[in-house]
Design a protein around this motif. Sequence first.
Motif, PDB file in Angstrom:
ATOM      1  N   ASP A 183       0.835  -1.204   0.000  1.00 59.44           N
ATOM      2  CA  ASP A 183       0.000   0.000   0.000  1.00 59.44           C
ATOM      3  C   ASP A 183       0.870   1.255   0.000  1.00 59.44           C
ATOM      4  OD1 ASP A 183      -2.069  -1.766   0.155  1.00 59.44           O
ATOM      5  OD2 ASP A 183      -2.632  -1.285   2.217  1.00 59.44           O
ATOM      6  N   TYR A 235       0.776   5.629   0.691  1.00 61.63           N
ATOM      7  CA  TYR A 235       0.061   6.722   1.345  1.00 61.63           C
ATOM      8  C   TYR A 235       0.688   8.053   0.948  1.00 61.63           C
ATOM      9  CZ  TYR A 235      -2.132   3.381   4.579  1.00 61.63           C
ATOM     10  OH  TYR A 235      -2.861   2.346   5.125  1.00 61.63           O
ATOM     11  N   TYR A 273       0.502  12.133   2.551  1.00 67.11           N
ATOM     12  CA  TYR A 273       0.012  12.975   3.635  1.00 67.11           C
ATOM     13  C   TYR A 273       0.260  14.439   3.309  1.00 67.11           C
ATOM     14  CZ  TYR A 273      -0.015   8.573   6.204  1.00 67.11           C
ATOM     15  OH  TYR A 273      -0.262   7.283   6.596  1.00 67.11           O
ATOM     16  N   LEU A 289      -5.062  13.086   3.938  1.00 65.28           N
ATOM     17  CA  LEU A 289      -4.259  11.924   3.600  1.00 65.28           C
ATOM     18  C   LEU A 289      -4.939  11.144   2.489  1.00 65.28           C
ATOM     19  CD1 LEU A 289      -4.938   8.754   5.426  1.00 65.28           C
ATOM     20  CD2 LEU A 289      -5.712  10.752   6.681  1.00 65.28           C
ATOM     21  N   TYR A 327      -4.588   7.183   0.224  1.00 64.96           N
ATOM     22  CA  TYR A 327      -3.927   5.876   0.179  1.00 64.96           C
ATOM     23  C   TYR A 327      -4.569   5.012  -0.898  1.00 64.96           C
ATOM     24  CZ  TYR A 327      -7.976   4.354   3.003  1.00 64.96           C
ATOM     25  OH  TYR A 327      -9.248   4.109   3.470  1.00 64.96           O
TER      26      TYR A 327
END
Length: 252
Positions: free
Chosen positions: A163, A165, A167, A179, A181
């Motif tokens: 995964d 992400y 931010y 955020l 993802y």
Amino acid sequence: MRKLYTSGFILWMIVMVASCQPKAPDAQQIVDDAIAAHGGRQLDKAIVSFRFRDYLYRALRDNGAYVYSRTFTDSTGQRVYDVLQNSGFTRTINDQETSLPEERVKAFSNSVNAVIYFALLPYFLNDDAVIKEYLGEATIKGRPYHKVKVTFKQESGGEDHQDEYVYWFNKQTNIMDYLAYNYIEEDGSLGTRFREATNPRKVGGFLFQDYINYTSEEKDFNIENFDKAFEAGNLTKVSDINLEEIEVRTIE
């Protein structure tokens, strides 16, 4: 001699100009500042509990050791108690421990961990498996942000190490306001989410936030572009993520 002097002068000028260029912000420092702004040190030795939808969650953390749990009543009226800790996962139904197939253990473990992970962000962004990359600056709703990407080492990154992400940390407050993802759906396709923080409030010295959850209808959407899509109004709301009955107790 004149040519040597000229060449040396040019080299000196290049070095001077290069040294005067502003350094790119350090992703590690940005994350450290954000964790401090959220009150992350309060969670090193603490018990946090909250209600999310129909589940009661509890997270005990003691300098690396952890016990996460959720309690709920299922559709048949049975009381279910799930516990995830350093040593593994157990499910108890009506006070009787239940044997589960490995795939269900993984699914329930991931589910418990995910809710607590998101609830306590950005606290976990200094975990050993985290790899940070500074992506640059962005502007959302007229406010300036640092943009940091997070990926995970395969060795210690868990089941969802693939995964990614992104931010967005407010440059003025260091708070994590947004955020995004991606994740692998059950059918193998790529799912994406973008979250906008709402209702910030400090409990026990830590900043908790709710979120509005969005997605893009565009297939294989690059999560690094969510800020632009959000500003353009091109996202679809999926759900509200609201934490209730939050309590924090420090462990002595």
